[in-house]
Design a protein around this motif. Structure first.
Motif, PDB file in Angstrom:
ATOM      1  N   ALA A   1     -63.154 -37.294   0.231  1.00 13.39           N
ATOM      2  CA  ALA A   1     -63.036 -36.748   1.587  1.00 13.39           C
ATOM      3  C   ALA A   1     -61.613 -36.853   2.144  1.00 13.39           C
ATOM      4  CB  ALA A   1     -64.014 -37.468   2.516  1.00 13.39           C
ATOM      5  N   ASP A   2     -60.769 -37.663   1.503  1.00  9.52           N
ATOM      6  CA  ASP A   2     -59.389 -37.840   1.967  1.00  9.52           C
ATOM      7  C   ASP A   2     -58.449 -36.724   1.511  1.00  9.52           C
ATOM      8  OD1 ASP A   2     -59.855 -40.309   3.243  1.00  9.52           O
ATOM      9  OD2 ASP A   2     -59.585 -41.409   1.359  1.00  9.52           O
ATOM     10  N   LEU A   3     -58.888 -35.863   0.598  1.00 12.13           N
ATOM     11  CA  LEU A   3     -57.974 -34.887  -0.002  1.00 12.13           C
ATOM     12  C   LEU A   3     -57.245 -33.991   1.004  1.00 12.13           C
ATOM     13  CD1 LEU A   3     -59.925 -34.078  -3.249  1.00 12.13           C
ATOM     14  CD2 LEU A   3     -57.649 -35.082  -3.097  1.00 12.13           C
ATOM     15  N   PRO A   4     -57.908 -33.430   2.004  1.00 10.09           N
ATOM     16  CA  PRO A   4     -57.149 -32.611   2.963  1.00 10.09           C
ATOM     17  C   PRO A   4     -56.073 -33.417   3.700  1.00 10.09           C
ATOM     18  CG  PRO A   4     -59.488 -32.156   3.147  1.00 10.09           C
ATOM     19  CD  PRO A   4     -59.362 -33.359   2.254  1.00 10.09           C
ATOM     20  N   GLU A   5     -56.397 -34.662   4.054  1.00 13.07           N
ATOM     21  CA  GLU A   5     -55.419 -35.493   4.751  1.00 13.07           C
ATOM     22  C   GLU A   5     -54.307 -35.938   3.799  1.00 13.07           C
ATOM     23  OE1 GLU A   5     -55.416 -38.931   8.184  1.00 13.07           O
ATOM     24  OE2 GLU A   5     -57.134 -38.814   6.836  1.00 13.07           O
ATOM     25  N   LEU A   6     -54.654 -36.212   2.542  1.00 17.96           N
ATOM     26  CA  LEU A   6     -53.636 -36.523   1.528  1.00 17.96           C
ATOM     27  C   LEU A   6     -52.632 -35.376   1.436  1.00 17.96           C
ATOM     28  CD1 LEU A   6     -55.591 -37.999  -1.526  1.00 17.96           C
ATOM     29  CD2 LEU A   6     -53.686 -39.079  -0.348  1.00 17.96           C
ATOM     30  N   ALA A   7     -53.148 -34.161   1.357  1.00 20.71           N
ATOM     31  CA  ALA A   7     -52.279 -32.987   1.262  1.00 20.71           C
ATOM     32  C   ALA A   7     -51.403 -32.865   2.507  1.00 20.71           C
ATOM     33  CB  ALA A   7     -53.110 -31.724   1.065  1.00 20.71           C
ATOM     34  N   ARG A   8     -51.965 -33.073   3.672  1.00 20.61           N
ATOM     35  CA  ARG A   8     -51.189 -32.974   4.919  1.00 20.61           C
ATOM     36  C   ARG A   8     -50.054 -33.991   4.923  1.00 20.61           C
ATOM     37  NH1 ARG A   8     -50.591 -35.793   9.217  1.00 20.61           N
ATOM     38  NH2 ARG A   8     -52.335 -37.186   8.769  1.00 20.61           N
TER      39      ARG A   8
ATOM     40  N   GLU B   1     -47.225 -25.142  -1.431  1.00 22.46           N
ATOM     41  CA  GLU B   1     -48.361 -24.293  -1.827  1.00 22.46           C
ATOM     42  C   GLU B   1     -48.811 -24.571  -3.257  1.00 22.46           C
ATOM     43  OE1 GLU B   1     -46.889 -20.345  -1.132  1.00 22.46           O
ATOM     44  OE2 GLU B   1     -46.999 -20.574   1.055  1.00 22.46           O
ATOM     45  N   GLY B   2     -47.988 -25.263  -4.016  1.00 27.65           N
ATOM     46  CA  GLY B   2     -48.311 -25.564  -5.414  1.00 27.65           C
ATOM     47  C   GLY B   2     -48.749 -27.002  -5.591  1.00 27.65           C
ATOM     48  N   PRO B   3     -47.877 -27.852  -6.152  1.00 29.49           N
ATOM     49  CA  PRO B   3     -48.292 -29.211  -6.520  1.00 29.49           C
ATOM     50  C   PRO B   3     -48.720 -30.100  -5.360  1.00 29.49           C
ATOM     51  CG  PRO B   3     -45.937 -28.894  -6.913  1.00 29.49           C
ATOM     52  CD  PRO B   3     -46.500 -27.562  -6.533  1.00 29.49           C
ATOM     53  N   LEU B   4     -48.387 -29.739  -4.127  1.00 26.02           N
ATOM     54  CA  LEU B   4     -48.795 -30.562  -2.985  1.00 26.02           C
ATOM     55  C   LEU B   4     -49.950 -29.953  -2.196  1.00 26.02           C
ATOM     56  CD1 LEU B   4     -45.270 -31.696  -1.753  1.00 26.02           C
ATOM     57  CD2 LEU B   4     -46.897 -32.945  -3.197  1.00 26.02           C
ATOM     58  N   SER B   5     -50.545 -28.907  -2.719  1.00 29.03           N
ATOM     59  CA  SER B   5     -51.705 -28.309  -2.040  1.00 29.03           C
ATOM     60  C   SER B   5     -52.932 -29.185  -2.256  1.00 29.03           C
ATOM     61  CB  SER B   5     -51.972 -26.909  -2.578  1.00 29.03           C
ATOM     62  OG  SER B   5     -52.448 -26.982  -3.914  1.00 29.03           O
ATOM     63  N   ALA B   6     -53.890 -29.062  -1.371  1.00 26.96           N
ATOM     64  CA  ALA B   6     -55.132 -29.839  -1.504  1.00 26.96           C
ATOM     65  C   ALA B   6     -55.803 -29.546  -2.843  1.00 26.96           C
ATOM     66  CB  ALA B   6     -56.074 -29.536  -0.341  1.00 26.96           C
ATOM     67  N   TRP B   7     -55.757 -28.291  -3.286  1.00 28.23           N
ATOM     68  CA  TRP B   7     -56.394 -27.937  -4.557  1.00 28.23           C
ATOM     69  C   TRP B   7     -55.719 -28.671  -5.724  1.00 28.23           C
ATOM     70  CZ3 TRP B   7     -55.076 -25.814  -9.246  1.00 28.23           C
ATOM     71  CH2 TRP B   7     -56.147 -25.435 -10.053  1.00 28.23           C
ATOM     72  N   HIS B   8     -54.373 -28.653  -5.766  1.00 18.21           N
ATOM     73  CA  HIS B   8     -53.666 -29.335  -6.846  1.00 18.21           C
ATOM     74  C   HIS B   8     -53.887 -30.848  -6.794  1.00 18.21           C
ATOM     75  CE1 HIS B   8     -51.464 -25.621  -7.775  1.00 18.21           C
ATOM     76  NE2 HIS B   8     -51.249 -26.198  -8.935  1.00 18.21           N
ATOM     77  N   LEU B   9     -53.870 -31.415  -5.606  1.00 19.55           N
ATOM     78  CA  LEU B   9     -54.125 -32.854  -5.495  1.00 19.55           C
ATOM     79  C   LEU B   9     -55.534 -33.191  -5.963  1.00 19.55           C
ATOM     80  CD1 LEU B   9     -52.308 -33.692  -2.141  1.00 19.55           C
ATOM     81  CD2 LEU B   9     -51.513 -34.103  -4.480  1.00 19.55           C
TER      82      LEU B   9
ATOM     83  N   VAL C   1     -44.311 -35.153   4.540  1.00 18.37           N
ATOM     84  CA  VAL C   1     -43.215 -36.010   4.077  1.00 18.37           C
ATOM     85  C   VAL C   1     -42.252 -35.219   3.197  1.00 18.37           C
ATOM     86  CG1 VAL C   1     -42.633 -38.061   2.734  1.00 18.37           C
ATOM     87  CG2 VAL C   1     -44.590 -38.101   4.291  1.00 18.37           C
ATOM     88  N   HIS C   2     -42.795 -34.417   2.292  1.00 18.77           N
ATOM     89  CA  HIS C   2     -41.946 -33.638   1.392  1.00 18.77           C
ATOM     90  C   HIS C   2     -41.063 -32.672   2.188  1.00 18.77           C
ATOM     91  CE1 HIS C   2     -40.921 -32.149  -2.604  1.00 18.77           C
ATOM     92  NE2 HIS C   2     -40.994 -30.923  -2.114  1.00 18.77           N
ATOM     93  N   ALA C   3     -41.645 -31.967   3.137  1.00 17.41           N
ATOM     94  CA  ALA C   3     -40.874 -31.019   3.950  1.00 17.41           C
ATOM     95  C   ALA C   3     -39.793 -31.746   4.751  1.00 17.41           C
ATOM     96  CB  ALA C   3     -41.799 -30.237   4.875  1.00 17.41           C
ATOM     97  N   HIS C   4     -40.136 -32.897   5.308  1.00 17.65           N
ATOM     98  CA  HIS C   4     -39.163 -33.674   6.086  1.00 17.65           C
ATOM     99  C   HIS C   4     -38.038 -34.198   5.191  1.00 17.65           C
ATOM    100  CE1 HIS C   4     -37.603 -37.393   7.979  1.00 17.65           C
ATOM    101  NE2 HIS C   4     -37.674 -36.664   9.077  1.00 17.65           N
TER     102      HIS C   4
ATOM    103  N   SER D   1     -34.190 -25.038  -0.956  1.00 18.40           N
ATOM    104  CA  SER D   1     -34.271 -23.748  -0.275  1.00 18.40           C
ATOM    105  C   SER D   1     -35.657 -23.613   0.350  1.00 18.40           C
ATOM    106  CB  SER D   1     -34.039 -22.619  -1.271  1.00 18.40           C
ATOM    107  OG  SER D   1     -35.116 -22.565  -2.196  1.00 18.40           O
ATOM    108  N   PRO D   2     -35.792 -22.788   1.383  1.00 18.40           N
ATOM    109  CA  PRO D   2     -37.126 -22.568   1.956  1.00 18.40           C
ATOM    110  C   PRO D   2     -38.131 -22.097   0.906  1.00 18.40           C
ATOM    111  CG  PRO D   2     -35.455 -21.709   3.427  1.00 18.40           C
ATOM    112  CD  PRO D   2     -34.739 -22.102   2.155  1.00 18.40           C
ATOM    113  N   ALA D   3     -37.702 -21.274  -0.024  1.00 16.78           N
ATOM    114  CA  ALA D   3     -38.616 -20.791  -1.075  1.00 16.78           C
ATOM    115  C   ALA D   3     -39.067 -21.937  -1.967  1.00 16.78           C
ATOM    116  CB  ALA D   3     -37.944 -19.702  -1.908  1.00 16.78           C
ATOM    117  N   ALA D   4     -38.163 -22.845  -2.325  1.00 17.09           N
ATOM    118  CA  ALA D   4     -38.530 -23.983  -3.172  1.00 17.09           C
ATOM    119  C   ALA D   4     -39.480 -24.926  -2.431  1.00 17.09           C
ATOM    120  CB  ALA D   4     -37.289 -24.726  -3.633  1.00 17.09           C
TER     121      ALA D   4
END
Length: 192
Positions: free
Chosen positions: A12-19, A43-51, A24-27, A34-37
């Motif tokens: 149940a923590d996965l959505p909060e883990l992703a958030r 959207e990739g390795p830090l998305s809830a699905w990937h986690l 933190v990564h964006a900060h 770059s914004p694209a990176a």
């Protein structure tokens, strides 16, 4: 300062883990990537699905205070061959990798990263395993934290190219290892 609680993450923590991971990564990398990176990472390795996929094999530890998730650590079996890491040292079979420690910017400097690191080291100790991690060459505060916990530098690797990061010197990760030996004079902390 209120005490934080370190515990194993639940499904149940996965959505909060992703958030937390995305925040933190964006900060941390907004001025380096770059914004694209950044978008690709979020959207990739830090998305809830990937986690969720990573949680099939990796252990996620979370730090909470008053029920609010403030940080996370991810530990998994090191599956990167030593030659790909350019390591001058051999990894023991079953070595674990500390894949990430993220603490929300508003909660940094309060011992949460240290508590997560201690819990991750305890996991490696229980498994009798060496622990490997990589840290961005410019993140000297994290390097000091890891060194205090017994990690030593043993190699480096170049990150995938991102022109903006390369211009700012952010294309190098340092590899650190902590051997499974009682090198640290501080007592191990039990997981709550």
């Amino acid at each position: 300062m209120n005490a934080q609680r370190i515990e194993r993450a639940r499904r149940a923590d996965l959505p909060e883990l992703a958030r937390v991971a995305q925040t933190v990564h964006a900060h941390s990398f907004a001025d380096l990537l770059s914004p694209a990176a950044l978008r690709r990472d979020i959207e990739g390795p830090l998305s809830a699905w990937h986690l969720r996929m990573q949680a099939r094999s990796d252990l996620f530890l979370v730090a909470r205070r008053k029920g609010v998730m403030l940080g996370l650590a991810q530990v998994g079996v090191c599956d990167t061959p030593a030659e790909d890491l350019w390591l001058p040292c051999m990894l023991s079979p079953g070595a674990l990798e500390l894949r990430r420690i993220y603490v929300l910017p508003t909660a940094q400097g309060q011992g949460i990263g240290s508590a997560l690191l201690d819990a991750a080291i305890e996991v490696a100790g229980q498994a009798g395993a060496d622990m490997l991690l990589d840290v961005w060459a410019g993140n000297t505060s994290a390097q000091r934290l890891y060194a205090r916990a017994g990690f030593v530098f043993c190699g480096n690797r170049m990150l995938p190219p991102d022109t903006r990061a390369h211009r700012r010197g952010a294309s190098l990760d340092l590899i650190m290892i902590r051997r499974h030996r009682d090198r640290i004079a501080r007592p191990a902390k039990a997981l709550d």
